[in-house]
Design a protein around this motif. Sequence first.
Motif, PDB file in Angstrom:
ATOM      1  N   ALA A 103      -5.838  -1.461   3.647  1.00  0.00           N
ATOM      2  CA  ALA A 103      -5.514  -2.784   3.131  1.00  0.00           C
ATOM      3  C   ALA A 103      -6.765  -3.651   3.117  1.00  0.00           C
ATOM      4  O   ALA A 103      -7.672  -3.483   3.942  1.00  0.00           O
ATOM      5  CB  ALA A 103      -4.438  -3.429   4.001  1.00  0.00           C
ATOM      6  N   TYR A 104      -6.820  -4.566   2.174  1.00  0.00           N
ATOM      7  CA  TYR A 104      -7.927  -5.522   2.136  1.00  0.00           C
ATOM      8  C   TYR A 104      -7.464  -6.777   1.413  1.00  0.00           C
ATOM      9  O   TYR A 104      -6.447  -6.789   0.717  1.00  0.00           O
ATOM     10  CB  TYR A 104      -9.152  -4.928   1.442  1.00  0.00           C
ATOM     11  N   GLU A 105      -8.240  -7.839   1.604  1.00  0.00           N
ATOM     12  CA  GLU A 105      -7.934  -9.125   0.992  1.00  0.00           C
ATOM     13  C   GLU A 105      -9.194  -9.671   0.335  1.00  0.00           C
ATOM     14  O   GLU A 105     -10.274  -9.664   0.950  1.00  0.00           O
ATOM     15  CB  GLU A 105      -7.442 -10.098   2.063  1.00  0.00           C
TER      16      GLU A 105
ATOM     17  N   LYS B  18     -14.450   7.488   8.013  1.00  0.00           N
ATOM     18  CA  LYS B  18     -13.153   6.828   7.854  1.00  0.00           C
ATOM     19  C   LYS B  18     -13.292   5.722   6.813  1.00  0.00           C
ATOM     20  O   LYS B  18     -14.119   4.825   6.952  1.00  0.00           O
ATOM     21  CB  LYS B  18     -12.685   6.224   9.179  1.00  0.00           C
ATOM     22  N   GLY B  19     -12.492   5.810   5.768  1.00  0.00           N
ATOM     23  CA  GLY B  19     -12.512   4.769   4.744  1.00  0.00           C
ATOM     24  C   GLY B  19     -11.968   3.467   5.298  1.00  0.00           C
ATOM     25  O   GLY B  19     -10.881   3.435   5.880  1.00  0.00           O
ATOM     26  N   ILE B  20     -12.724   2.367   5.125  1.00  0.00           N
ATOM     27  CA  ILE B  20     -12.257   1.068   5.621  1.00  0.00           C
ATOM     28  C   ILE B  20     -12.139   0.036   4.501  1.00  0.00           C
ATOM     29  O   ILE B  20     -11.493  -0.998   4.672  1.00  0.00           O
ATOM     30  CB  ILE B  20     -13.160   0.535   6.753  1.00  0.00           C
TER      31      ILE B  20
ATOM     32  N   LYS C 179     -11.966  -9.109   3.101  1.00  0.00           N
ATOM     33  CA  LYS C 179     -11.533  -9.111   4.499  1.00  0.00           C
ATOM     34  C   LYS C 179     -10.645  -7.900   4.719  1.00  0.00           C
ATOM     35  O   LYS C 179      -9.779  -7.587   3.890  1.00  0.00           O
ATOM     36  CB  LYS C 179     -10.764 -10.401   4.808  1.00  0.00           C
ATOM     37  N   ILE C 180     -10.854  -7.203   5.848  1.00  0.00           N
ATOM     38  CA  ILE C 180     -10.060  -6.021   6.158  1.00  0.00           C
ATOM     39  C   ILE C 180      -9.472  -6.167   7.556  1.00  0.00           C
ATOM     40  O   ILE C 180      -9.963  -6.967   8.368  1.00  0.00           O
ATOM     41  CB  ILE C 180     -10.901  -4.726   6.076  1.00  0.00           C
ATOM     42  N   PRO C 181      -8.418  -5.405   7.882  1.00  0.00           N
ATOM     43  CA  PRO C 181      -7.929  -5.394   9.267  1.00  0.00           C
ATOM     44  C   PRO C 181      -9.035  -4.894  10.195  1.00  0.00           C
ATOM     45  O   PRO C 181      -9.834  -4.036   9.811  1.00  0.00           O
ATOM     46  CB  PRO C 181      -6.747  -4.420   9.218  1.00  0.00           C
TER      47      PRO C 181
END
Length: 363
Positions: free
Chosen positions: A2-4, A123-125, A140-142
């Motif tokens: 997830a990302y914003e 690991k894909g972030i 922005k990511i978790p």
Amino acid sequence: MAYEVVPLGDFSKEFGSTTELSSVSIGGQVVHVSDEFFAEAYQLLLVEPPVSLAKQYGPNGELYSGWETRRHNPTYDWCTIKLGTTGIITGFDIDTTHFNGNEAPEASVDAAYEFPNEGTTWKGILPKVRLGPSRRHLYKIPATGQATYVRLRIYPDGGIARFRVYGHVVPVIPANPVEPFDLAHIFTGGKVVATSDDHFGSSSNLLLPGRGKDMGDGWETKRSHTKDHHDWVTIKLGAPGYLSTAVIDTIHFKGNFPESCDIRGINSQDTAPDANGDDWNIILSPVKLGPHRMRFFRLGSPYEQYTHVKISIYPDGGIKRIRIIGTMTAKYEADMTEITTQTDEQHQTTPIIVEEGWEVIED
């Protein structure tokens, strides 16, 4: 993954309390790159914003402040970056400023904890995201797990001006609670949480490693012309501690150093205690400062625990670095004598930590 997407106007709100983990100012560096034919990848991590080099040419073509690869890649290009310190990643700034028509169309980010090799599991972030020409892209990511390396991939090729990884430092703190260390250092979790003025240089520079390269990577306020003016900065220590020594370094500030300074301490649950509150205790009475030098000062109240320090400079000026040496556990002099005599047979009431490359200049 997830990302914003973060609007540029919300940068301070979303990333103001984070650290730029990839910055060269804390040791970030490019360790591998697939291609850098037109522009070298090290420029991705530079502190200064990208500048236009329009119509300036080198042997391989037009010059750019950033990373640019050859055309016609059938898959993707990549750049592996070692962060300045292990951290928890929360976001990115992928900046294509001045790349217009040759910007990378898409990008993604992976992370790893150990030094990458052929067997590394990335690991894909940040999943593949679209990029546009000549603009900053904030994501922005978790919060991730601990990471020390990131890999920026661009699809299929092109240019990126700057790449900034934001997050939170994983503090490096001595296991021995009576071992002295710099509680304000960025690598131990120290953080500037408030300041009166950052006109010429950011107050967050005060906590960086080393002594820097010029006035630009220190803290410098504007000139004041009002009576009794002073500037100040509040630092949240990496851990509550018992403070023994302050190191004030004015290297490179030769005609614009502060005339004097003092230091106050507080034990507070607030992230940024009121700088004008009445609960601050003086732990260093006003002392004179000088140009282009490092000075050590013994702090008062060694058996009081503090979470924050506030450094005030009079009336204004610039400081390069501040170190606040202390321990996480208070030890009475008899206990400290026993510990130090066991190690070097010399009693040291105020242990001093000096970084490699520092030159100590005494009055």
